[in-house]
Design an enzyme around this catalytic site. Structure first.
Site, PDB file in Angstrom:
ATOM      1  N   GLN A   1       0.958  -1.377   0.254  1.00  0.00           N
ATOM      2  CA  GLN A   1       0.038  -0.089   0.090  1.00  0.00           C
ATOM      3  C   GLN A   1       0.800   1.158  -0.089  1.00  0.00           C
ATOM      4  O   GLN A   1       0.350   2.199  -0.634  1.00  0.00           O
ATOM      5  CB  GLN A   1      -0.992  -0.077   1.108  1.00  0.00           C
ATOM      6  CG  GLN A   1      -1.545  -1.305   1.570  1.00  0.00           C
ATOM      7  CD  GLN A   1      -2.639  -1.724   0.770  1.00  0.00           C
ATOM      8  OE1 GLN A   1      -3.098  -1.081  -0.223  1.00  0.00           O
ATOM      9  NE2 GLN A   1      -3.207  -2.798   1.231  1.00  0.00           N
TER      10      GLN A   1
ATOM     11  N   ASP B   1      -9.873  -2.026  -0.214  1.00  0.00           N
ATOM     12  CA  ASP B   1      -9.616  -2.488   1.269  1.00  0.00           C
ATOM     13  C   ASP B   1      -9.338  -0.949   2.138  1.00  0.00           C
ATOM     14  O   ASP B   1      -9.512  -1.204   3.289  1.00  0.00           O
ATOM     15  CB  ASP B   1      -8.484  -3.594   1.387  1.00  0.00           C
ATOM     16  CG  ASP B   1      -7.425  -2.703   0.383  1.00  0.00           C
ATOM     17  OD1 ASP B   1      -7.157  -3.638  -0.603  1.00  0.00           O
ATOM     18  OD2 ASP B   1      -6.734  -1.938   0.820  1.00  0.00           O
TER      19      ASP B   1
ATOM     20  N   ASP C   1      -4.943  -0.010  -8.265  1.00  0.00           N
ATOM     21  CA  ASP C   1      -4.759  -1.026  -7.079  1.00  0.00           C
ATOM     22  C   ASP C   1      -5.600  -2.354  -7.533  1.00  0.00           C
ATOM     23  O   ASP C   1      -6.608  -2.330  -6.904  1.00  0.00           O
ATOM     24  CB  ASP C   1      -4.959  -0.536  -5.426  1.00  0.00           C
ATOM     25  CG  ASP C   1      -4.788  -1.659  -4.591  1.00  0.00           C
ATOM     26  OD1 ASP C   1      -5.436  -1.428  -3.671  1.00  0.00           O
ATOM     27  OD2 ASP C   1      -4.323  -2.436  -4.829  1.00  0.00           O
TER      28      ASP C   1
HETATM   29  N1  JFQ Z   1      -4.952  -3.554  -2.187  1.00  0.00           N
HETATM   30  C1  JFQ Z   1      -4.766  -4.989  -1.839  1.00  0.00           C
HETATM   31  C2  JFQ Z   1      -3.889  -5.592  -2.913  1.00  0.00           C
HETATM   32  C3  JFQ Z   1      -4.153  -5.822  -4.151  1.00  0.00           C
HETATM   33  N2  JFQ Z   1      -3.111  -6.282  -5.189  1.00  0.00           N
HETATM   34  C4  JFQ Z   1      -3.036  -7.374  -5.656  1.00  0.00           C
HETATM   35  C5  JFQ Z   1      -3.355  -8.730  -4.688  1.00  0.00           C
HETATM   36  C6  JFQ Z   1      -3.057  -9.926  -5.365  1.00  0.00           C
HETATM   37  C7  JFQ Z   1      -1.599  -9.954  -5.902  1.00  0.00           C
HETATM   38  N3  JFQ Z   1      -1.336 -11.294  -6.655  1.00  0.00           N
HETATM   39  C8  JFQ Z   1      -1.170  -8.843  -6.962  1.00  0.00           C
HETATM   40  C9  JFQ Z   1      -1.534  -7.394  -5.913  1.00  0.00           C
END
Ligand code: JFQ
Length: 292
Positions: free
Chosen positions: A65, A89, A159
Site C-alpha cells: 500500500q 480495502d 490497485d
Molecule cells: N490492495 C490489496 C492488494 C491488491 N493487489 C494485488 C493482490 C494480489 C496479488 N497477486 C497482486 C496484487
C-alpha cells in the site's frame, strides 16, 4: 490445518502453491464478482483472499500500500486530485491521506462486499475511507473513466487484483488510453505490475502499451511482499506527456510532507531511499524490461 492458497491450477502461477496455517476462518462468502475469504493466520495476522489469491495480510500490507501510493505521489511536486481504481480495502486511501497537498480523492471499486468485509476485519486499512476528501464510486472503472472529464487527475493509482477475473481488462490498451485521457499533462499513473520473476512477458506488453500511450517516462519498480507469489511485486510508473517527471528521485520527499506520519499510523515501509532502490533492477530484469 493449513489453507493452501492454491495457485497450482491458476494459469498465473502454474506449478506453485503457497500455504499459510489457519488459526480461524473469520469470513467466507461470495460476491457477484469473486469469492471472499478472511482468516486469522499464525504468523501474518489476518489475511484477505479473493478467488483463492492472497490480497493482503496485516503483517506485510504496508509494503504494497505504501509503495504503490508514495512512488507516484512523491514523484510530482504537489498532488491535488487523485483517483484510485480498485483498492476497496482502503489501504491506498490511508496512504494518500498522508499527503496534505491532496484536495480530493476519488475511488472506483467494483465490489461492495470487499469494502464491507474490510471495514469489519481490517479497520487499520478501511480507516482510509474516513478521510473527508474521499469520494467512493462503486462500479466498473472503465465506465467511470469514460465519464471522467479529460485532464482531471494529477495521479491515478490502479490497485487491482490479478488480470484474471474482474481485473482482466485493466491491463489492456483501451484501459490505459482512458487513464491517459483522465490525467492532466505530466500527470502520473502507478499500477500493480506483477512479478519480474514470473511475468516478464506481461510486463513487457504493459511497458510497450504504456510507452505508446503516455509518451512521458515509463518505469518499472518493485518491492518485497512475502505473501505474494515469488515474494516480490512490481509497479508500473507512467507519466503523461507534459512537464517531465523523474520517478527515480522523489521531488516531493515523504520526509518533508507535513503530518505524513500520523500518531498511531506510522509509515512502516516506504522512505525516500526505498523509493530510489525500488527502481534498481537485477541484471535479468534490466535486460528483459529496460529495452521495452
Ligand atoms: N490492495 C490489496 C492488494 C491488491 N493487489 C494485488 C493482490 C494480489 C496479488 N497477486 C497482486 C496484487
Amino acid at each position: 490445518k493449513a489453507i493452501k492458497v492454491q495457485y497450482y491450477n491458476n494459469p498465473m502461477w502454474p506449478g506453485e502453491a503457497h500455504s499459510l496455517k489457519v488459526e480461524k476462518i473469520l469470513y467466507q462468502g461470495k460476491s457477484p464478482y469473486q469469492e471472499v475469504l478472511v482468516f486469522e493466520s499464525s504468523t501474518y495476522g489476518k489475511v484477505l483472499v479473493l478467488d483463492g489469491i492472497v490480497q493482503l495480510t496485516d503483517k506485510d500490507e504496508c509494503a504494497y500500500q505504501e509503495m504503490i501510493t508514495h512512488l507516484p505521489l512523491c514523484s510530482i511536486p504537489s498532488p491535488k486530485k487523485v483517483l484510485v481504481i480498485g483498492g476497496g480495502d482502503g489501504g491506498v486511501l490511508r496512504e494518500i491521506s498522508r499527503h496534505n497537498s491532496v484536495e480530493s480523492i476519488d475511488i472506483c471499486e467494483i465490489d461492495q462486499l470487499v469494502i464491507d468485509i474490510c471495514k469489519d476485519f481490517f479497520p487499520h486499512l478501511s480507516v482510509g475511507f474516513e478521510d473527508p476528501r474521499v469520494q467512493l464510486h462503486v462500479g466498473d472503472a472503465v465506465e467511470f473513466l469514460r465519464n471522467a472529464p479529460e485532464g482531471t487527475y494529477d495521479a491515478i493509482i490502479v490497485d487491482s487484483s490479478d488480470p484474471i477475473g474482474p481485473a482482466q481488462e485493466l491491463v489492456e490498451k483501451p484501459f490505459f488510453e482512458t487513464i491517459a485521457r483522465a490525467l492532466r499533462p505530466g500527470g502520473v499513473l502507478c499500477n500493480q505490475a506483477e512479478s519480474m520473476w514470473l511475468h516478464t512477458h506481461l510486463i513487457q506488453d504493459m511497458l510497450s502499451i504504456c510507452r505508446e500511450t503516455f509518451k512521458g517516462s515509463v518505469r518499472y519498480a518493485w518491492t518485497s511482499v512475502p505473501t505474494y507469489p515469488s515474494g516480490v511485486i512490481g509497479f508500473l510508473l507512467c507519466a503523461k506527456e507534459g512537464p517531465p517527471v523523474n520517478f527515480l528521485t522523489p521531488i516531493n520527499p515523504i520526509e518533508e510532507v507535513e503530518g505524513a506520519t500520523k500518531a498511531g499510523r506510522e509509515i512502516r515501509f516506504y522512505n525516500s531511499e526505498m523509493h530510489r532502490a525500488a527502481f534498481v533492477l537485477p541484471t535479468f530484469a534490466k535486460r528483459e524490461l529496460e529495452a521495452y
